[in-house]
Motif scaffolding. Sequence first.
Motif, short mmCIF file in Angstrom:
data_model
loop_
_atom_site.label_atom_id
_atom_site.label_comp_id
_atom_site.label_asym_id
_atom_site.label_seq_id
_atom_site.Cartn_x
_atom_site.Cartn_y
_atom_site.Cartn_z
N PRO A 108 46.36 15.41 -72.57
CA PRO A 108 45.69 15.66 -71.28
C PRO A 108 44.25 15.16 -71.28
O PRO A 108 43.51 15.32 -72.26
CB PRO A 108 45.76 17.18 -71.13
CG PRO A 108 46.98 17.56 -71.92
CD PRO A 108 46.98 16.62 -73.10
N ALA A 109 43.86 14.54 -70.17
CA ALA A 109 42.50 14.03 -69.98
C ALA A 109 41.86 14.78 -68.83
O ALA A 109 42.45 14.91 -67.75
CB ALA A 109 42.54 12.53 -69.69
N ARG A 110 40.66 15.28 -69.07
CA ARG A 110 40.00 16.08 -68.04
C ARG A 110 39.30 15.20 -67.02
O ARG A 110 38.60 14.25 -67.36
CB ARG A 110 39.00 17.04 -68.67
CG ARG A 110 38.29 17.89 -67.61
CD ARG A 110 37.73 19.16 -68.13
NE ARG A 110 37.25 20.01 -67.03
CZ ARG A 110 36.91 21.27 -67.14
NH1 ARG A 110 36.98 21.87 -68.33
NH2 ARG A 110 36.50 21.96 -66.10
N ARG A 111 39.49 15.55 -65.76
CA ARG A 111 38.77 14.91 -64.66
C ARG A 111 38.52 15.97 -63.61
O ARG A 111 39.46 16.51 -63.02
CB ARG A 111 39.58 13.76 -64.09
CG ARG A 111 38.92 13.16 -62.88
CD ARG A 111 38.78 11.65 -62.99
NE ARG A 111 38.24 11.18 -61.73
CZ ARG A 111 38.97 10.63 -60.76
NH1 ARG A 111 40.25 10.47 -60.93
NH2 ARG A 111 38.40 10.26 -59.64
N GLY A 112 37.25 16.32 -63.42
CA GLY A 112 36.91 17.36 -62.47
C GLY A 112 37.50 18.70 -62.89
O GLY A 112 37.34 19.14 -64.03
N VAL B 92 43.09 9.06 -58.19
CA VAL B 92 43.02 10.40 -57.62
C VAL B 92 41.58 10.66 -57.21
O VAL B 92 40.64 10.31 -57.94
CB VAL B 92 43.50 11.46 -58.63
CG1 VAL B 92 43.39 12.87 -58.02
CG2 VAL B 92 44.93 11.19 -59.06
N SER B 93 41.39 11.25 -56.04
CA SER B 93 40.04 11.53 -55.55
C SER B 93 39.32 12.51 -56.47
O SER B 93 39.94 13.25 -57.25
CB SER B 93 40.10 12.09 -54.13
OG SER B 93 40.83 13.31 -54.10
N GLU B 94 37.99 12.52 -56.38
CA GLU B 94 37.18 13.36 -57.25
C GLU B 94 37.56 14.84 -57.15
O GLU B 94 37.54 15.57 -58.14
CB GLU B 94 35.70 13.19 -56.92
CG GLU B 94 35.14 11.82 -57.25
CD GLU B 94 35.12 11.55 -58.74
OE1 GLU B 94 34.36 12.21 -59.47
OE2 GLU B 94 35.90 10.70 -59.20
N LEU C 138 43.66 13.89 -53.12
CA LEU C 138 44.26 12.68 -52.56
C LEU C 138 44.68 11.75 -53.70
O LEU C 138 43.93 11.51 -54.63
CB LEU C 138 43.27 11.95 -51.65
CG LEU C 138 43.80 10.68 -50.98
CD1 LEU C 138 44.84 11.01 -49.92
CD2 LEU C 138 42.65 9.88 -50.35
N LEU C 139 45.89 11.23 -53.59
CA LEU C 139 46.41 10.25 -54.53
C LEU C 139 46.62 8.92 -53.81
O LEU C 139 47.23 8.87 -52.74
CB LEU C 139 47.74 10.73 -55.11
CG LEU C 139 48.54 9.69 -55.93
CD1 LEU C 139 47.84 9.39 -57.25
CD2 LEU C 139 49.97 10.18 -56.18
N ALA C 140 46.12 7.85 -54.40
CA ALA C 140 46.41 6.50 -53.93
C ALA C 140 47.24 5.80 -54.99
O ALA C 140 46.90 5.86 -56.18
CB ALA C 140 45.12 5.73 -53.66
N PRO D 150 33.74 8.32 -53.49
CA PRO D 150 33.50 9.64 -54.09
C PRO D 150 33.98 10.80 -53.21
O PRO D 150 34.42 11.83 -53.73
CB PRO D 150 31.98 9.67 -54.29
CG PRO D 150 31.59 8.23 -54.40
CD PRO D 150 32.51 7.49 -53.49
N ASP D 151 33.91 10.65 -51.89
CA ASP D 151 34.34 11.73 -51.00
C ASP D 151 35.83 11.65 -50.67
O ASP D 151 36.36 12.50 -49.94
CB ASP D 151 33.52 11.74 -49.72
CG ASP D 151 33.59 10.42 -48.96
OD1 ASP D 151 34.44 9.56 -49.30
OD2 ASP D 151 32.77 10.22 -48.03
N GLY D 152 36.54 10.63 -51.19
CA GLY D 152 37.97 10.51 -50.94
C GLY D 152 38.33 10.08 -49.54
O GLY D 152 39.50 10.15 -49.15
#
Length: 722
Positions: free
Chosen positions: A79-83, A152-154, A158-160, A199-201
């Motif tokens: 697992p990698a942490r993001r936010g 993935v947004s911050e 949201l996923l693109a 940054p705001d997605g």
Amino acid sequence: MTTPAPPAAKKVPTKRTRHGDTFCDPYEWMRDKDDPEVLEHLRAENAYTDAVTADQEPLRTAIYDEIKRRTVENDLSVPARRGAWWYFVRTIEGEQHPVFCRVPAAEEASTLAAWTPPEVIAGVPLNDEQTYFDTNAEASEHPFYSLGGMAVSEDGTLLAYSEDTSGDEHFTLRLRNLETWETLPESLENVHYGVHLSPDGERAYYVKADSAWRPYRLWQHAVGTSATEDRLLLEIEDITQWMGTGLSADRQQLVIESGNSEWNATRLLDLTDPEAAPQLIVPAERRVLNSVEPCEVDGERMLLVTHNQQGPNNAVSLTTAEALANQDDSQPLDFGPTLIQHDDAVKLDEGLAVTAAQVLVEARINANPSVRLLSWDTVRQVRDGAQGVKASSLPGPAFEDPMHSVSVVQASYDAPLFRVRYSSWLVPDRIYDIPHQDPLPVLRRETPVNDYNPEDYRAVREWATAQDGTEVPVTVLHHKDVRPDGTNPAVVYGYGSYEISNDPGFGIPRLSLLDRGIVFAVAHIRGGGEMGRLWYQNGKKLSKKNTFTDFLTVTDHLVNAGWADASRIGAIGGSAGGLLMGAVVNLAPEKFQAILAQVPFVDSLTTILDPDMPLSAGEWEEWGNPIEDPEVYHYMKSYSPYENIRQAHYPAIAAVTSLHDTRVMYVEPAKWVPALREHQQGNAPIVLKTEMDGGHGGASGRYEKWKERAWDYAWLATFLGV
């Protein structure tokens, strides 16, 4: 069982005249893949290939079963942490594709303990685990499925993602709300690789390619709106320039590069401003190869620039966007104080990983990729007048194996640690976390492999001397019971283009060859990047033939050193490495018993002469421009595999391709194979195998890829008498 005759391809003479030379091509008619006659011919070739290789089925099955048995099918990433989330990937037994998962992070990301990943167990879901993208479900309705980008947004809502369902590498970009799990109605067609979110997605940034598969347009999409409302931010009209994008470490800016293998332009885009336009900071006219990483130094927005203005192996300098953009065009570019000096013995990779704690520098030292640590104190000292340093003098994580690769896989800006992937020829990939304050690697995971003992195998580095005196490195992999006594079957692998290096890396399928007593040799030939930038430059354009003669030098060395029986050598290469296969088999067919050419670039001159085709105009900096330069034309003609076939005892040759490949089109091997058969003076078979649903990488799905590799290796092993 009697093997049928190969398909008879009709001939329709097509003349090409350039620079006083006329070439008559009887098989150019095969280029139209929508022509029913072409499709019928490819199917007939597949049927013939099936018949020729029918007796290899038991060996194929055995190799496939070995790959499957050794692979831990229920596997997972660290697992990698993001936010506020931990993101990871599961692969599940029986499923072709990965499953993307995440769980909430329990602690604020302010301490080292908060960056200790949760333990994930195969088949056991974590508390509050979410599957945010199941690739198997998405792929279930398509014969081919591949992802081209994911972001993935911050805030994690949201996923693109972009998907290719045909294999032609033209992707459809879609957006998904990760709170409601609904896929948004808008879709963006014919997108190239990669996608970034603001940054705001609220905005997505993506690149489109032209008809020649050249990425050239950057677009901005407002989430929740139609694609028809998207804003064109930048278009690169020069057909020799490709566009690429990347995020700054703090995700506030988009770094946009447009160029080729010899120089590029660089622009910056403010992602916090929906009305911003790209800012040009290094023009293409400067003819400098450069990459830029925005950073903060004592509150000032600055740039770390890796560039080749001081030498081919790159240096790193410190400047600002304003200083670069406002320079006098009549003077050489001033990149500011040099932080890391150019070194003839050390190649600095383009791109740095900027963190709040230090800068991570990837450098090739002693032919091994390594990570070096540049402190902000050193940056400040050089900014204030101190002399720059050599990359080899910088500290970095140390590992015991003399032949290994280390690369940064995660470096969050404010994290107290960074993550690297370690690879070697005999050790399965490992993931290490390295604290910034105490750079002692912490092992998080070693890729599990069943039925494998590294003590049963050996990896050695040797050097083969080319005719011009150049020492060419070769890696020899073998089972411990194999001795250099001149009796061994051997397979030689090579690539040698685009400055791509064959770095140390573990491969499960390769074990099936080593277990059968086959020596597997990797030829680190010129045109690659193993020995620095000059190694690449001495194997491209009008020096391209060094790539081919180096490969033959390595082959002879294996025989002279006792690693290979001269009558039992096979060779394998793909794409530009397929061109290598075609060239060496024309130069010295007697040296090989079997050739495996994957998606081979064997009609290279025809392709490069057509600027509207993929691998054409953007490739002139790799091969030269035969349209305008007669010397380049005649040089390329002298080695282009399709145009240099001769009456010879060719070895057994298998050309493997994909109908929808947009990089090396199926037509190249489709033409090459019947031409080879016409000139074959021996009895060895020459076959064409076309994946009708795949792309440049073959079929999608891991089990299908294992079957492809088993087919490849069974082909080689059979003709080596194994």
